[in-house]
Design a protein around this motif. Structure first.
Motif, short mmCIF file in Angstrom:
data_model
loop_
_atom_site.label_atom_id
_atom_site.label_comp_id
_atom_site.label_asym_id
_atom_site.label_seq_id
_atom_site.Cartn_x
_atom_site.Cartn_y
_atom_site.Cartn_z
N SER A 63 -17.16 30.08 -9.96
CA SER A 63 -17.12 31.40 -9.31
C SER A 63 -16.70 32.48 -10.30
N ALA A 64 -15.78 32.14 -11.20
CA ALA A 64 -15.35 33.11 -12.21
C ALA A 64 -16.48 33.42 -13.18
N VAL A 65 -17.26 32.42 -13.53
CA VAL A 65 -18.41 32.65 -14.41
C VAL A 65 -19.46 33.50 -13.70
N GLN A 66 -19.71 33.22 -12.42
CA GLN A 66 -20.68 34.01 -11.67
C GLN A 66 -20.24 35.45 -11.53
N LEU A 67 -18.93 35.68 -11.53
CA LEU A 67 -18.41 37.04 -11.42
C LEU A 67 -18.80 37.89 -12.63
N THR A 68 -19.05 37.25 -13.78
CA THR A 68 -19.48 38.01 -14.95
C THR A 68 -20.84 38.66 -14.71
N MET A 69 -21.71 38.02 -13.92
CA MET A 69 -22.99 38.62 -13.58
C MET A 69 -22.80 39.77 -12.60
N THR A 70 -21.92 39.57 -11.61
CA THR A 70 -21.63 40.64 -10.66
C THR A 70 -21.09 41.87 -11.39
N ALA A 71 -20.22 41.63 -12.37
CA ALA A 71 -19.66 42.75 -13.14
C ALA A 71 -20.75 43.51 -13.89
N PHE A 72 -21.69 42.77 -14.46
CA PHE A 72 -22.78 43.43 -15.18
C PHE A 72 -23.62 44.27 -14.23
N ALA B 167 -20.25 38.12 -26.90
CA ALA B 167 -20.51 36.95 -27.74
C ALA B 167 -19.23 36.33 -28.29
N VAL B 168 -18.19 37.15 -28.46
CA VAL B 168 -16.95 36.63 -29.06
C VAL B 168 -15.82 36.56 -28.03
N ALA B 169 -16.16 36.67 -26.74
CA ALA B 169 -15.13 36.69 -25.69
C ALA B 169 -14.24 35.46 -25.76
N PRO B 170 -12.91 35.63 -25.81
CA PRO B 170 -11.99 34.47 -25.89
C PRO B 170 -11.72 33.83 -24.54
N ASN B 171 -11.95 34.57 -23.45
CA ASN B 171 -11.69 34.03 -22.11
C ASN B 171 -12.60 34.73 -21.11
N VAL B 172 -12.62 34.24 -19.89
CA VAL B 172 -13.57 34.75 -18.90
C VAL B 172 -13.18 36.14 -18.41
N THR B 173 -11.88 36.47 -18.44
CA THR B 173 -11.45 37.81 -18.04
C THR B 173 -11.98 38.85 -19.01
N PHE B 174 -11.85 38.57 -20.30
CA PHE B 174 -12.39 39.47 -21.32
C PHE B 174 -13.91 39.59 -21.17
N LEU B 175 -14.57 38.46 -20.93
CA LEU B 175 -16.03 38.46 -20.78
C LEU B 175 -16.45 39.30 -19.58
N THR B 176 -15.72 39.21 -18.48
CA THR B 176 -16.07 39.97 -17.28
C THR B 176 -15.98 41.47 -17.55
N GLY B 177 -14.92 41.89 -18.22
CA GLY B 177 -14.79 43.31 -18.57
C GLY B 177 -15.88 43.77 -19.52
N ALA B 178 -16.17 42.95 -20.52
CA ALA B 178 -17.22 43.30 -21.48
C ALA B 178 -18.58 43.38 -20.80
N ARG B 179 -18.82 42.48 -19.83
CA ARG B 179 -20.09 42.51 -19.12
C ARG B 179 -20.23 43.78 -18.28
N PHE B 180 -19.15 44.24 -17.66
CA PHE B 180 -19.22 45.51 -16.92
C PHE B 180 -19.59 46.65 -17.85
N LEU B 181 -18.92 46.73 -19.00
CA LEU B 181 -19.21 47.80 -19.96
C LEU B 181 -20.60 47.66 -20.55
N GLN B 182 -21.05 46.42 -20.75
CA GLN B 182 -22.41 46.18 -21.23
C GLN B 182 -23.42 46.72 -20.22
N GLY B 183 -23.20 46.47 -18.93
CA GLY B 183 -24.09 46.99 -17.91
C GLY B 183 -24.05 48.50 -17.85
N LEU B 184 -22.86 49.08 -17.98
CA LEU B 184 -22.70 50.53 -17.97
C LEU B 184 -23.53 51.18 -19.07
#
Length: 428
Positions: free
Chosen positions: A62-71, A110-127
């Motif tokens: 669910s945490a991994v899927q949240l990265t798509m929702t954030a994007f 690409a260099v995200a150390p954890n899923v929280t960082f990845l989720t934030g980066a994905r939101f900004l990537q989508g933005l």
């Protein structure tokens, strides 16, 4: 010796002139099409790597899927902000800034150390990635008019239809030779290439004299005026609701064909590709008929009718006969082919009706499209996994609602947004 300016040579016809202009137009449309493809690619390319990503980052599914929702959230917010801003600031500056941001935030993924960082980066990537989508439509509206506009919108719509289908395949190829981080590295490389293409091939399409004065507040007031226009919002809702049906199909079809009907992943890919070809053919038919003077509202209405017939037939088939591989394939092909007419028709008319603020119009057309699409995607799984009926019903409800918006709000018989019908661009 000073070379003559282009204006000094316009009185001397050059055989290469028209060909050169066509070449520049083709190059511009190609770049805009590629910008439109970035978001679908970034949405779906990493999906095959979800399990490995969860293991590598120590995260739940669910945490991994949240990265798509954030994007997707970033994509919606970005379009709603960048589109109106571009009506006052111009397109090119924001397009370049967004392209740079997309590259940087994709590298961060690409260099995200954890899923929280990845989720934030994905939101900004989508933005940041939203800039390419929303401004591609705005640039087309700035640059082209009449019968040219729907033809080029058909190209963007075909890209939007194919990119989500190609993305998981491309991601799977990358994952076969590397890790999920390589998917983001490839996306960043694509972003760099697109940035260079934008700098070289996308000039400013909105000169200062045509921009909204009054600052940021004025540009967002223009969006508010579009929201209050029944006709425009009718076309926006048609696009958004049909997108919800398409997202339900994309998220649910693999389960329907592979789990319920037992086909292999290769066979499913063939089925998915065949339906995509139906959408491409419909887009080509739209482009040809629109170029021959067939009313855009007629083509849009026919597309909604075709999709409604396909979606209704799918539900009736499941209820009356039960699960059928061939029947499901055929009815989905019909539904998706209808969408191939709806997207270019709705986008062309919507941008024409909202031509007074093309950036804001593009933001609403694209933002609500992805918002409803993101809401529809998880619904298929929530309503059970032992039948294709949930997917079929969600698609039918969405397409039927699009039909209601078309008839009740857009009212296609009134001919809004047709090429040359400028009086109706500011009415309704």
């Amino acid at each position: 010796m000073i070379a003559p300016s282009p204006s000094s040579t316009t009185s001397v016809p050059s055989p290469a002139g028209p060909a050169s202009a066509r070449s520049r137009t083709a190059a511009l449309v190609a770049v805009l099409g590629a910008l439109t493809a970035v978001a679908p690619l970034a949405t779906d390319m990493y999906v095959p790597g979800f399990p490995a990503m969860g293991d590598a980052l120590g995260a739940s599914s669910s945490a991994v899927q949240l990265t798509m929702t954030a994007f997707l959230a970033g994509l919606v917010v970005g379009q709603l902000v960048i589109g109106p801003l571009s009506d006052g600031l111009g397109r090119r500056r924001l397009l370049i800034t967004g392209s740079v941001g997309f590259v940087l935030f994709t590298f961060a993924c690409a260099v995200a150390p954890n899923v929280t960082f990845l989720t934030g980066a994905r939101f900004l990537q989508g933005l940041a990635g939203a800039a390419g989508m929303v401004l591609a439509r705005a640039v087309l509206t700035d640059r082209f008019h009449g019968a040219e506009l729907p033809r080029y919108f058909a190209v963007l719509s075909q890209v939007m239809g194919v990119a989500p289908i190609a993305a998981p395949v491309l991601g799977g190829v990358i994952l076969s030779v590397s890790t999920w981080r390589a998917v983001f590295a490839v996306l960043a490389l694509l972003g760099i290439l697109l940035l260079l293409a934008v700098i070289r091939g996308v000039p400013e399409s909105l000169p200062p004299e045509r921009r909204h004065s009054g600052g940021v507040a004025s540009t967002f007031r223009a969006m508010g005026s579009l929201l209050a226009r029944r006709t425009f919002m009718g076309y926006v809702l048609v696009i958004a609701l049909v997108s919800a049906a398409l997202f339900a199909y994309i998220s649910g079809s693999s389960f329907v064909f592979e789990s319920l009907h037992g086909v292999s992943s290769t066979t499913y890919s063939l089925i998915f590709a065949t339906n995509a070809v139906g959408m491409l053919i419909a887009g080509a038919v739209f482009s040809r008929l629109a170029g021959r003077g067939v009313r855009l509202n007629t083509l849009l209405s026919v597309g909604v009718g075709i999709s409604l017939v396909g979606a209704l037939a799918q539900v009736v088939l499941v209820l009356a006969v039960g699960e059928s591989l061939v029947g499901t394939w055929v009815t989905l092909f019909v539904t998706v082919s209808g969408i191939g007419l709806i997207f270019p028709g709705g986008m062309s008319i919507g941008q024409a009706v909202g031509r007074t603020a093309p950036g804001a119009a593009s933001a609403l057309l694209g933002g609500l499209q992805f918002f409803l699409g993101a809401l529809a995607s998880p619904l298929v799984g929530l309503f059970g996994e032992d039948s294709s009926l949930p997917m079929a019903l969600i698609m039918l409800i969405a397409v039927a609602a699009a039909g209601v918006a078309l008839v009740g709000l857009a009212r296609p018989w009134q001919g809004h947004g047709e090429p040359g019908d400028s009086a109706k661009h500011v009415s309704g």
